[in-house]
Design a protein around this motif. Structure first.
Motif, PDB file in Angstrom:
ATOM      1  N   THR A  50       0.822  -1.209   0.000  1.00  0.00           N
ATOM      2  CA  THR A  50       0.000   0.000   0.000  1.00  0.00           C
ATOM      3  C   THR A  50       0.857   1.260   0.000  1.00  0.00           C
ATOM      4  O   THR A  50       0.603   2.208  -0.739  1.00  0.00           O
ATOM      5  CB  THR A  50      -0.925   0.006   1.235  1.00  0.00           C
ATOM      6  OG1 THR A  50      -1.731  -1.167   1.202  1.00  0.00           O
ATOM      7  CG2 THR A  50      -1.810   1.230   1.248  1.00  0.00           C
ATOM      8  N   LEU A  51       1.902   1.287   0.847  1.00  0.00           N
ATOM      9  CA  LEU A  51       2.743   2.478   0.916  1.00  0.00           C
ATOM     10  C   LEU A  51       3.511   2.664  -0.392  1.00  0.00           C
ATOM     11  O   LEU A  51       3.689   3.795  -0.872  1.00  0.00           O
ATOM     12  CB  LEU A  51       3.715   2.365   2.096  1.00  0.00           C
ATOM     13  CG  LEU A  51       4.592   3.600   2.345  1.00  0.00           C
ATOM     14  CD1 LEU A  51       3.755   4.855   2.515  1.00  0.00           C
ATOM     15  CD2 LEU A  51       5.476   3.383   3.574  1.00  0.00           C
ATOM     16  N   ALA A  52       3.942   1.578  -0.997  1.00  0.00           N
ATOM     17  CA  ALA A  52       4.643   1.686  -2.273  1.00  0.00           C
ATOM     18  C   ALA A  52       3.732   2.275  -3.338  1.00  0.00           C
ATOM     19  O   ALA A  52       4.138   3.145  -4.129  1.00  0.00           O
ATOM     20  CB  ALA A  52       5.161   0.312  -2.698  1.00  0.00           C
ATOM     21  N   ALA A  53       2.474   1.819  -3.368  1.00  0.00           N
ATOM     22  CA  ALA A  53       1.534   2.346  -4.351  1.00  0.00           C
ATOM     23  C   ALA A  53       1.269   3.824  -4.105  1.00  0.00           C
ATOM     24  O   ALA A  53       1.143   4.615  -5.040  1.00  0.00           O
ATOM     25  CB  ALA A  53       0.235   1.544  -4.289  1.00  0.00           C
ATOM     26  N   ASP A  54       1.170   4.211  -2.833  1.00  0.00           N
ATOM     27  CA  ASP A  54       0.888   5.610  -2.500  1.00  0.00           C
ATOM     28  C   ASP A  54       2.045   6.518  -2.896  1.00  0.00           C
ATOM     29  O   ASP A  54       1.840   7.626  -3.394  1.00  0.00           O
ATOM     30  CB  ASP A  54       0.607   5.743  -1.001  1.00  0.00           C
ATOM     31  CG  ASP A  54       0.269   7.171  -0.617  1.00  0.00           C
ATOM     32  OD1 ASP A  54      -0.814   7.642  -1.034  1.00  0.00           O
ATOM     33  OD2 ASP A  54       1.085   7.806   0.062  1.00  0.00           O
ATOM     34  N   LEU A  55       3.305   6.024  -2.698  1.00  0.00           N
ATOM     35  CA  LEU A  55       4.479   6.840  -2.986  1.00  0.00           C
ATOM     36  C   LEU A  55       4.960   6.687  -4.429  1.00  0.00           C
ATOM     37  O   LEU A  55       5.832   7.455  -4.878  1.00  0.00           O
ATOM     38  CB  LEU A  55       5.616   6.468  -2.031  1.00  0.00           C
ATOM     39  CG  LEU A  55       5.357   6.732  -0.540  1.00  0.00           C
ATOM     40  CD1 LEU A  55       6.532   6.237   0.291  1.00  0.00           C
ATOM     41  CD2 LEU A  55       5.102   8.207  -0.275  1.00  0.00           C
ATOM     42  N   GLY A  56       4.429   5.705  -5.134  1.00  0.00           N
ATOM     43  CA  GLY A  56       4.839   5.498  -6.508  1.00  0.00           C
ATOM     44  C   GLY A  56       6.239   4.916  -6.634  1.00  0.00           C
ATOM     45  O   GLY A  56       6.999   5.273  -7.541  1.00  0.00           O
ATOM     46  N   ILE A  57       6.604   4.026  -5.689  1.00  0.00           N
ATOM     47  CA  ILE A  57       7.930   3.406  -5.712  1.00  0.00           C
ATOM     48  C   ILE A  57       7.764   1.895  -5.647  1.00  0.00           C
ATOM     49  O   ILE A  57       6.648   1.380  -5.467  1.00  0.00           O
ATOM     50  CB  ILE A  57       8.803   3.911  -4.543  1.00  0.00           C
ATOM     51  CG1 ILE A  57       8.167   3.544  -3.196  1.00  0.00           C
ATOM     52  CG2 ILE A  57       9.023   5.420  -4.631  1.00  0.00           C
ATOM     53  CD1 ILE A  57       8.999   3.968  -1.989  1.00  0.00           C
ATOM     54  N   ALA A  58       8.893   1.179  -5.785  1.00  0.00           N
ATOM     55  CA  ALA A  58       8.843  -0.284  -5.777  1.00  0.00           C
ATOM     56  C   ALA A  58       8.523  -0.797  -4.382  1.00  0.00           C
ATOM     57  O   ALA A  58       8.968  -0.240  -3.373  1.00  0.00           O
ATOM     58  CB  ALA A  58      10.176  -0.853  -6.263  1.00  0.00           C
ATOM     59  N   ARG A  59       7.767  -1.916  -4.339  1.00  0.00           N
ATOM     60  CA  ARG A  59       7.405  -2.505  -3.053  1.00  0.00           C
ATOM     61  C   ARG A  59       8.651  -2.962  -2.303  1.00  0.00           C
ATOM     62  O   ARG A  59       8.729  -2.840  -1.078  1.00  0.00           O
ATOM     63  CB  ARG A  59       6.465  -3.682  -3.297  1.00  0.00           C
ATOM     64  CG  ARG A  59       6.028  -4.373  -2.012  1.00  0.00           C
ATOM     65  CD  ARG A  59       5.181  -5.585  -2.312  1.00  0.00           C
ATOM     66  NE  ARG A  59       4.817  -6.283  -1.091  1.00  0.00           N
ATOM     67  CZ  ARG A  59       4.195  -7.461  -1.076  1.00  0.00           C
ATOM     68  NH1 ARG A  59       3.884  -8.061  -2.220  1.00  0.00           N
ATOM     69  NH2 ARG A  59       3.908  -8.043   0.073  1.00  0.00           N
ATOM     70  N   ASN A  60       9.671  -3.494  -3.009  1.00  0.00           N
ATOM     71  CA  ASN A  60      10.890  -3.950  -2.342  1.00  0.00           C
ATOM     72  C   ASN A  60      11.584  -2.811  -1.608  1.00  0.00           C
ATOM     73  O   ASN A  60      12.198  -3.025  -0.552  1.00  0.00           O
ATOM     74  CB  ASN A  60      11.851  -4.567  -3.360  1.00  0.00           C
ATOM     75  CG  ASN A  60      11.405  -5.948  -3.793  1.00  0.00           C
ATOM     76  OD1 ASN A  60      10.550  -6.542  -3.142  1.00  0.00           O
ATOM     77  ND2 ASN A  60      11.973  -6.447  -4.887  1.00  0.00           N
TER      78      ASN A  60
END
Length: 488
Positions: A50-60
């Protein structure tokens, strides 16, 4: 199922440090949020996805930042509990000097100050039942912004019937304006008077200072009327005053009722000069006139034929076009409800509603609906009857103790209300107040209520409120009072 960002409440508002790698920037931003306390210990963080999607960065990138902060002890990660800010991640605050310890002020153990009911007698269960019914029956629009400055029609209708029946008031629901207690209503009326270019309001020579102060702050002068055994001397009213504030049913604090002749004089003044009468019916429900004054009628300075006396109704009935009636639930229920009402002459409605404002912001819509249901169901009448009996019992106990232990002191103002006046020998009031304080008892003397510009002799006395103590404190308050009284 895809985890929604909304599941975790508000955005974390992370400030990623410019010029650093994404993982390093995210790690430092989360670390600083935990260090500063902006993310409190125990706060659950969004999943890495969820945080990766919100920030527009990779989940890793997010997963690696979380893992680093878990290793450092800033975060915790448990199966089923998610990732949270660690309990040990307390914000660091600069060292401060030890606060100066001030001795706690110890208030009086007992209070016989007038003006308050027994708050322990509030009908919690009956009020809750009325609130449930009111909430169930409330229309949807009742939960919106109230557009009528007069207040909810349901309460205005209930009050119109009650006031006509119990106080003899001519009260059309269209002429009732709800307010947040007496002071709010008085403030609204003070604004109306100023807009009418009134400069002076006559008041009773004994009364509440904060009522007078409110009028003065509104730019109005207050001129005191003498008060004696027949109430305010309304014959002293002149054309200089544009209004007069009276407590005709039970003068506060002397406890006398305004006589018929002086009521008529007040109405005649209003009709002749165009003035207005502001009637404060602050404890009109608590009258004991239908019962003989017992146990010491000889001591009370009251007429012996108390059985023939009828309860004193509202002055407003003599001229509904010149008298503004004000009442509240503060004495009958509790001041914390902040519910009051004005019955306004037709010719003043536009001015009063304009002064109050274009929205009824002063009191809760749900409380208004609850009181309406409380009155309609008969619970209000039952509560008033129960409290009237309790206060009458306390009054009789107080008078009996005074007759037994201080028979040299005269009592007056016993026919109604929640207080009596205990007359003292000249020059002793201040000493008795100090003596009561040493007994842990708060008391007010007559001088506390005297208008600073009042003329004439000043009587020493105590205004003893028997409504204030709870049942558990009543006996102790009586004992403390008896110890403080002067000897013959």
């Amino acid at each position: 199922m895809t985890e929604s960002w909304a599941t975790f409440g508000a955005d974390l508002h992370l400030d990623l440090t410019a010029g650093r790698g994404l993982r390093a920037g995210l790690t430092e931003a989360l670390r600083e949020a935990a260090r500063s306390g902006r993310l409190a210990a125990g706060t659950r963080l969004p999943s890495s996805r969820t945080l990766a999607a919100d920030l527009g960065i990779a989940r890793n990138t997010v997963a690696e930042a979380y893992a680093e902060l878990v290793a450092e002890g800033w975060l915790t990660a448990r199966q089923g509990s998610g990732t949270r800010v660690a309990e040990r991640a307390r914000p660091r605050r600069p060292a401060a000097t030890a606060p100066v310890r001030r001795p706690a002020r110890k208030g009086p153990a007992y209070s016989l100050i007038p003006g308050s009911p027994d708050l322990g007698g509030f009908p919690r269960a009956a009020w809750l039942s009325a609130a449930r019914r009111a909430l169930t029956d409330a229309p949807n629009e009742a939960f919106g912004y109230a557009a009528d400055p007069r207040g909810r029609i349901e309460l205005r209708q209930a009050l119109a019937g009650y006031l006509a029946r119990a106080r003899g008031v001519y009260a059309d629901p269209e002429r009732i304006v709800l307010c947040a207690g007496f002071l709010h209503g008085l403030a609204v009326l003070a604004g109306v008077l100023r807009a009418r270019r009134v400069r002076e309001v006559a008041v009773e020579g004994y009364g509440l200072d904060f009522h007078r102060d409110l009028l003065v702050r509104a730019g109005l002068r207050t001129r005191p009327l003498g008060v004696d055994g027949e109430g305010a001397r309304t014959g002293e009213l002149t054309a200089a005053a544009g209004a007069v504030l009276l407590t005709p049913a039970h003068q506060f604090p002397t406890g006398v009722a305004l006589t018929p002749a002086r009521r008529a004089a007040a109405v005649d003044w209003a009709r002749t000069t165009g003035g207005l009468i502001l009637e404060d019916d602050y404890d009109g429900e608590f009258r004991y006139d239908r019962q003989p004054v017992d146990p010491t009628p000889w001591q009370l300075g009251e007429r012996r034929n108390s059985r023939q006396r009828l309860p004193v109704g509202a002055l407003q009935a003599l001229d509904p076009d010149r008298v503004i009636y004000l009442g509240t639930a503060s004495k009958s229920l509790a001041p914390g409800l902040r519910l009051g009402w004005m019955v306004v002459p037709p010719g003043l409605m536009e001015e009063v509603t304009a002064a109050k404002g274009f929205a009824d912001w002063a009191s809760s819509t749900l409380d208004q609906l609850t009181l309406a249901e409380f009155i309609r169901s008969g619970a209000y009448d039952r509560h008033v009857r129960r409290m009237r009996l309790q206060y009458q019992r306390r009054r009789n106990e107080l008078i009996a103790r005074l007759a037994s232990e201080a028979p040299h002191l005269r009592v007056s103002g016993v026919a109604a209300g929640l207080h009596i006046v205990l007359e003292l020998p000249p020059g002793t009031e201040r000493d008795v107040i100090r003596s009561a304080a040493r007994q842990g008892l708060a008391l007010h003397g007559l001088s506390y209520f005297r208008h600073p510009d009042a003329v004439g002799p000043h009587a020493d006395g105590l205004v003893v409120g028997y409504g204030t103590p709870t049942d558990s404190l009543w006996s102790g308050a009586l004992d403390a009072l008896m110890r403080a009284l002067p000897a013959p």
